[in-house]
Design a protein around this motif. Sequence first.
Motif, PDB file in Angstrom:
ATOM      1  N   TYR A   1       0.830  -1.203   0.000  1.00 29.93           N
ATOM      2  CA  TYR A   1       0.000   0.000   0.000  1.00 29.93           C
ATOM      3  C   TYR A   1       0.869   1.258   0.000  1.00 29.93           C
ATOM      4  O   TYR A   1       0.552   2.229  -0.690  1.00 29.93           O
ATOM      5  N   LYS A   2       1.950   1.225   0.751  1.00 28.77           N
ATOM      6  CA  LYS A   2       2.848   2.390   0.810  1.00 28.77           C
ATOM      7  C   LYS A   2       3.394   2.706  -0.577  1.00 28.77           C
ATOM      8  O   LYS A   2       3.395   3.856  -1.005  1.00 28.77           O
ATOM      9  N   TRP A   3       3.859   1.691  -1.291  1.00 27.98           N
ATOM     10  CA  TRP A   3       4.379   1.914  -2.642  1.00 27.98           C
ATOM     11  C   TRP A   3       3.269   2.394  -3.574  1.00 27.98           C
ATOM     12  O   TRP A   3       3.471   3.322  -4.364  1.00 27.98           O
ATOM     13  N   TYR A   4       2.081   1.787  -3.470  1.00 29.33           N
ATOM     14  CA  TYR A   4       0.942   2.234  -4.279  1.00 29.33           C
ATOM     15  C   TYR A   4       0.652   3.706  -4.017  1.00 29.33           C
ATOM     16  O   TYR A   4       0.467   4.495  -4.951  1.00 29.33           O
TER      17      TYR A   4
ATOM     18  N   ILE B   1       3.342   6.033  -5.450  1.00 22.50           N
ATOM     19  CA  ILE B   1       3.343   6.071  -6.916  1.00 22.50           C
ATOM     20  C   ILE B   1       2.124   6.807  -7.452  1.00 22.50           C
ATOM     21  O   ILE B   1       2.231   7.603  -8.392  1.00 22.50           O
ATOM     22  N   THR B   2       0.951   6.590  -6.856  1.00 21.09           N
ATOM     23  CA  THR B   2      -0.285   7.137  -7.433  1.00 21.09           C
ATOM     24  C   THR B   2      -0.786   8.422  -6.785  1.00 21.09           C
ATOM     25  O   THR B   2      -1.453   9.210  -7.438  1.00 21.09           O
ATOM     26  N   LYS B   3      -0.488   8.649  -5.539  1.00 21.41           N
ATOM     27  CA  LYS B   3      -1.082   9.797  -4.823  1.00 21.41           C
ATOM     28  C   LYS B   3      -0.142  10.980  -4.634  1.00 21.41           C
ATOM     29  O   LYS B   3      -0.582  12.098  -4.438  1.00 21.41           O
ATOM     30  N   ILE B   4       1.155  10.738  -4.637  1.00 24.87           N
ATOM     31  CA  ILE B   4       2.114  11.827  -4.474  1.00 24.87           C
ATOM     32  C   ILE B   4       2.692  12.147  -5.845  1.00 24.87           C
ATOM     33  O   ILE B   4       3.280  11.289  -6.493  1.00 24.87           O
ATOM     34  N   LYS B   5       2.480  13.382  -6.260  1.00 26.18           N
ATOM     35  CA  LYS B   5       2.921  13.797  -7.588  1.00 26.18           C
ATOM     36  C   LYS B   5       4.443  13.722  -7.700  1.00 26.18           C
ATOM     37  O   LYS B   5       5.159  14.072  -6.776  1.00 26.18           O
ATOM     38  N   THR B   6       4.903  13.240  -8.851  1.00 23.02           N
ATOM     39  CA  THR B   6       6.345  13.149  -9.100  1.00 23.02           C
ATOM     40  C   THR B   6       6.786  14.380  -9.879  1.00 23.02           C
ATOM     41  O   THR B   6       6.195  14.730 -10.902  1.00 23.02           O
ATOM     42  N   ILE B   7       7.822  15.041  -9.345  1.00 23.65           N
ATOM     43  CA  ILE B   7       8.379  16.208 -10.023  1.00 23.65           C
ATOM     44  C   ILE B   7       9.819  15.903 -10.415  1.00 23.65           C
ATOM     45  O   ILE B   7      10.437  15.005  -9.869  1.00 23.65           O
TER      46      ILE B   7
END
Length: 139
Positions: free
Chosen positions: A121-124, A127-133
């Motif tokens: 769940y942490k990796w999910y 990857i999906t909820k915290i925007k990558t900059i």
Amino acid sequence: MKWENMQEVRAIKKLVNLLYIALGFLFMGLGMLGIVLPVLPTTPLLLLALFFFVKGSKRFEAWFRETKVYKKYLQDFIRDNSMTVKQKVILNLFADSMILIAFIMVDKAYVRAILLAVVLYKWYYFITKIKTIHPPEKN
């Protein structure tokens, strides 16, 4: 409330605020060590420092928010919930190593399943909820 009791309450609040400020500096120092030591996760330690500065003193909170360390490592995350790929990976690997210790030490299958679910769940979430900059390019 008696005058003496009010003075005691103020003294205790002052001590607690000093403890928060001291913890803020401790976690700030550990976070700064994390900049050069890849085994220490910089972002969560600096988030802890911010938390303790907020609890301890408006002046120290304002000072911390003006530091280069805050601006470089926390400002984007706090402003728009974003992190670089490197920050995400380092943070998750550190957390995974802590969870792995618990995983190895526990004999119960259901506890191991829960720990595995937490990791997944942490990796999910990262990857999906915290925007990558992308990190700013160096000149």
